[in-house]
Design a protein around this motif. Structure first.
Motif: not given
Length: 411
Positions: A47-53
């Motif tokens: 989810s945090i990787h998604c936010l960054s992307l």
């Protein structure tokens, strides 16, 4: 009678063997659990990787996400020493948002706050997007990538480049943490501490940047440095009124306090005193202090050789194959800031929320800054459920990016 004695003896031996096997299995499962927790703490949640992307993509497609931070009329405030300047170095956008939001919402003077957020090159676009689209008004926020600081050259940070590229060190932090470990000769708590010391973040340039704050912000006289795993619960304006008595670093000491695990740290907890250089130069019983919420007098700092001392000891530890200390940025800082630390009231900085499950909730509620130092970060599934709400209350779950990346579902 003899047969009965023989049977009793055999039974006792068998029972003992069974108990030893059971203890061994329990022990091994505990170590396996700690290893799994370590890997969970070291990985980036989807989810945090998604936010960054998604925020990085927004930076490319949305002009508003590229809006200058701060806007031109506020640029002079970035070096105005009548304002309260906070420095935060992180590649975690969600964590940064919580630090900034909690600071602003807890402040009695939010219009006097200036945040300087430093991030790495890959996170810069996403970090900029977040604060451009979600202004922390009335506070001022500046976002800069390490690539935007002219001072951060190979000549000025040679030791850190060596740390990041040294094969033995990369193996230590990224390699097999079980290989060569004598699990029968340690306790789960000691093993957990050793695993925490092997977090890859400790060889990250972002984690070491704090030692270069006087050079990165040459026009500032005093700043408060915050780690990205803290939450601010009280107005921090009074920190600028604390007299540091000519010292450089206002910090909470960690050798005395109610929590005997969290607040029992001396130099012997961080250094190998069997090493002759350590034994010669340090006192094992000297009180340690904490990073995470520090008042730095940059004017006084510039008159010292703190940075040079830090580099010198980093080099010595590299030469000794990490036999002087293992744990990241604090040990060389404990040496470099020796004689330059002014103890401040523990009220300002409560530690251990990331590894002390038995943290006193009433103490948490009263503290000005709470610090989730340790593996159990509040944005991870392994975070402590009863301590997480102090962090999640500052997450904007109505935000489209937060919702679309299912941040709420993951924590």
């Amino acid at each position: 009678m003899k047969n009965n004695q023989y049977d009793a003896r055999t039974f006792a031996l068998m029972l003992r063997a069974m108990m030893e096997k059971l203890e061994r299995e329990i022990r091994e499962s505990k170590f396996a659990e700690l290893m799994n927790k370590h890997f969970a703490a070291s990985s980036i949640p989807k989810s945090i990787h998604c936010l960054s992307l998604r925020l990085t993509d927004e930076y490319s497609s949305n002009a508003q996400a590229r809006t200058q931070l701060p806007s031109p009329e506020f640029l002079p405030l970035l070096s105005d020493n009548s304002y309260h300047h906070f420095v935060l170095s992180t590649d975690n956008i969600l964590a940064a948002s919580v630090v900034v939001t909690s600071t602003v919402q807890s402040s009695l003077k939010p219009d006097r706050i200036v945040f300087h957020i430093i991030t790495d090159k890959k996170t810069y676009a996403g970090m900029h997007s977040w604060f451009a689209l979600n202004p922390a008004s009335p506070a001022i926020v500046e976002v800069k990538g390490v690539h935007q600081f002219d001072w951060l050259t190979r000549e000025n940070v040679p030791v850190l480049e060596a740390v990041e590229n040294h094969n033995a060190i990369r193996d230590y932090y990224h390699g097999n943490h079980i290989a060569g470990a004598n699990l029968s000769d340690t306790t789960p708590r000691r093993f957990a501490s050793k695993l925490q010391a092997r977090s890859p973040k400790y060889i990250s340039l972002l984690n070491h940047l704090r030692i270069y704050i006087p050079e990165l912000f040459p026009n500032l006289d005093k700043v408060v440095f915050l780690d990205d795993d803290v939450v601010i619960q009280h107005d921090l304006s009074p920190l600028w009124d604390i007299d540091l008595k000519g010292k450089v670093n206002g910090a909470v000491e960690t050798c005395k306090g109610e929590d005997e695990w969290v607040m029992s740290k001396h130099l012997k907890n961080y250094f190998n005193f069997s090493h002759p250089l350590i034994a010669k130069n340090l006192d094992p019983d000297e009180c340690a202090w904490a990073y995470g919420m520090n008042i730095f007098d940059l004017h006084a700092w510039r008159d010292t050789n703190i940075r040079e001392t830090y580099h010198s000891w980093m080099k010595e530890n590299l030469k000794s194959n990490l036999t002087m200390w293992k744990l990241g940025t604090l040990p060389p800082a404990l040496i470099a800031f020796k004689g330059h630390v002014h103890p401040i009231d523990p009220f300002w900085h409560m530690l251990g929320l990331g590894y002390q499950n038995n943290t006193n909730i009433e103490s948490v509620k009263k503290a000005a800054v709470i610090h989730y130092n340790g593996q159990s970060k509040p944005w991870l599934e392994i975070g402590f459920e009863h301590l997480r709400p102090f962090w999640t209350k500052y997450v904007n779950y109505s935000n489209d990016f937060i919702r679309n990346c299912h941040i709420l579902d993951s924590v």
